[in-house]
Design an enzyme around this catalytic site. Structure first.
Site, PDB file in Angstrom:
ATOM      1  NE  ARG A 107      -7.636 -42.091  51.352  1.00 51.04           N
ATOM      2  CZ  ARG A 107      -7.865 -40.806  51.502  1.00 51.04           C
ATOM      3  NH1 ARG A 107      -9.104 -40.374  51.670  1.00 51.04           N
ATOM      4  NH2 ARG A 107      -6.879 -39.946  51.508  1.00 51.04           N
TER       5      ARG A 107
ATOM      6  N   GLY B 296      -0.578 -36.591  49.404  1.00 49.69           N
ATOM      7  CA  GLY B 296      -1.731 -36.917  48.571  1.00 49.69           C
ATOM      8  C   GLY B 296      -1.421 -36.869  47.087  1.00 49.69           C
TER       9      GLY B 296
ATOM     10  CE  LYS C 279       0.191 -23.001  50.505  1.00 47.92           C
ATOM     11  NZ  LYS C 279      -0.820 -22.320  51.294  1.00 47.92           N
TER      12      LYS C 279
ATOM     13  N   GLY D  26      -2.100 -35.888  54.789  1.00 46.93           N
ATOM     14  CA  GLY D  26      -1.914 -34.986  55.931  1.00 46.93           C
ATOM     15  C   GLY D  26      -1.350 -35.708  57.142  1.00 46.93           C
TER      16      GLY D  26
END
Ligand code: ADP
Ligand code: MG
Length: 396
Positions: A38, A352, A199, A375
């Site tokens: 990052r 991620g 999920k 996200g």
């Protein structure tokens, strides 16, 4: 509409507040930076500002200090790593707002780099408090946002501050928006999305939006179980979101209406327990033993998915195919990652966990783009306007 970038504004001699996403993973025992990608991802913007003689004031959050000072979440080690990567001195401040920081900023010369203290030591950051945003803004003449990974959050340093300063995008921010915008609006066809992860509920909106944008959808990972159940298969103890079965049904119907092939696994690796060393079996999807969990996609599914992906010119992958944290259950995920690198296609990794796998396998440079925002990329691909993007000036 594309956003104005650092190249579209005069930065020479200006104090530039650069919001970066330096929320890097730290080793919990030693506090050492375990992955500095990052930091590296924002180097082009930082270099540009230094080369163009701006006074560069960097700010970021790190971890979850929840509005208090947490000693091992200070920015100093990150500033040191940045200094190594830039080959230049980088100074730090003991806070991110206030008179001491202001006087430190006052001593900056053209090309100097200052890293402010962790923004989330102040609860006002996540509350998007206008007073706090104003204090941040007071430090600078120009605001640049390069923190794509935090752009889905409306915080003082991502949204609030833009009200008080001219606000433009950094190179990383613009690259993320460009690559993923192209995937949504004019991909080279055929295009495919391969979605995995835990999920269905996390990725319903993603699937709904992508359904209308791509030529083929492939689903693996834990979420595949809900779709398999919808189609009448036994899935044993695999996690099913009962309240999402109807939504899954609706998605499959929509895919049919849009004539988008929707592929689910045809075989699976199953285990009676989810733990390292558990004994596993490969079974066809029609034959999942009632006492077992699906822990990975099977070899036939890998083959099927790869032959489908091989036909595509653009591929977006989000979410692992199995419980990859346990090496035994990581084969599907690893096989897909390796295969994507061999293709002469645009390959985009969002999410991620998927990015982590690609990074761990040393394949980052072999993909077209590995998103720095899990996200944020999810929200973007769902079709949402990210609050941190919305506030940036548009390029006319
Ligand atoms: P990403 O971060 O790439 O978007 P997610 O956060 O949606 O991915 O999901 C990652 C998680 O999904 C991992 O922790 C992984 O263990 C889990 N997962 C993948 N396949 C399965 C499965 N078959 N059963 C349970 N969990 C799974
Ligand atoms: Mg995740």
């Amino acid at each position: 509409m594309p956003k104005k970038s650092v190249e579209d504004i005069e930065v020479k001699g200006k104090r530039v507040l650069l919001r970066v996403d330096f929320n890097v993973p730290l080793n919990i025992n030693t506090g050492a930076i375990s992955d500095d990608s990052r930091i590296r991802a924002s180097l082009p913007t930082i270099k540009y500002l230094v080369d163009h003689k701006a006074k560069v004031i960097l700010c970021s959050h790190l971890g979850r200090p929840e509005g208090k000072v947490v000693e091992n979440l200070r920015m100093a080690p990150i500033a040191r790593r940045l200094s190594q990567l830039m080959g230049l001195p980088v100074s730090t401040a003991f806070d991110c707002i206030g008179p001491e920081v202001e006087s430190k900023v006052g001593t900056l010369k053209e090309g100097d780099i200052l890293v402010l203290e962790n923004l989330r030591f102040h609860p006002e950051e996540e509350e998007n408090d206008p007073g706090f945003a104003q204090k941040l803004a007071k430090l600078a003449d120009i605001y640049v946002n390069d923190a794509f990974g935090t752009a889905h959050r409306a915080h003082a340093s991502t949204v609030g501050v833009a009200k008080y300063l001219p606000a433009v995008a950094g190179f990383l921010m613009n690259k993320e928006l460009k690559v993923m915008g192209k995937l949504l609006h004019n991909p080279e066809r055929p295009s495919a999305c391969l979605i995995g992860g835990a999920k269905v509920s996390d990725k319903i909106e993603l699937l709904q939006n992508l359904l209308k944008k791509v030529d083929v959808l492939l689903v693996g990972g834990g979420m595949a179980a809900t779709f398999l159940k919808t189609q009448g298969y036994e899935v044993g103890h695999s996690l099913i979101e009962d309240d999402k079965v109807d939504l899954a049904k609706k998605l499959l119907q929509e895919a049919e209406e849009w004539r988008v092939p929707f592929l689910v696994p045809i075989d699976a690796v199953v285990a009676e327990e989810i733990r390292a060393g558990a004994s596993t079996r490969v079974v066809p999807i029609t034959n999942i033993p009632s006492g077992s969990h699906i822990v990975d996609i099977g070899p036939q599914s890998i083959k099927l998915f790869c032959s489908e992906l091989a036909k595509c010119r653009t591929i977006m992958w989000n979410g692992p195919m199995g419980i990859y944290e346990i090496p035994q259950f990581a084969q599907g995920t690893r096989a897909i990652a390796s295969f994507l690198c061999t293709l002469n296609a645009t390959t985009i990794i969002g999410g991620g966990s998927s990015a982590e796998v690609v990074q761990a396998m040393g394949l980052t440079d072999k993909m077209t783009h590995v998103s720095t925002g899990g996200g944020a990329s999810l929200r973007f691909l769902e079709g949402a306007t990210l609050p941190g993007v919305k506030v940036l000036l548009e390029k006319k």
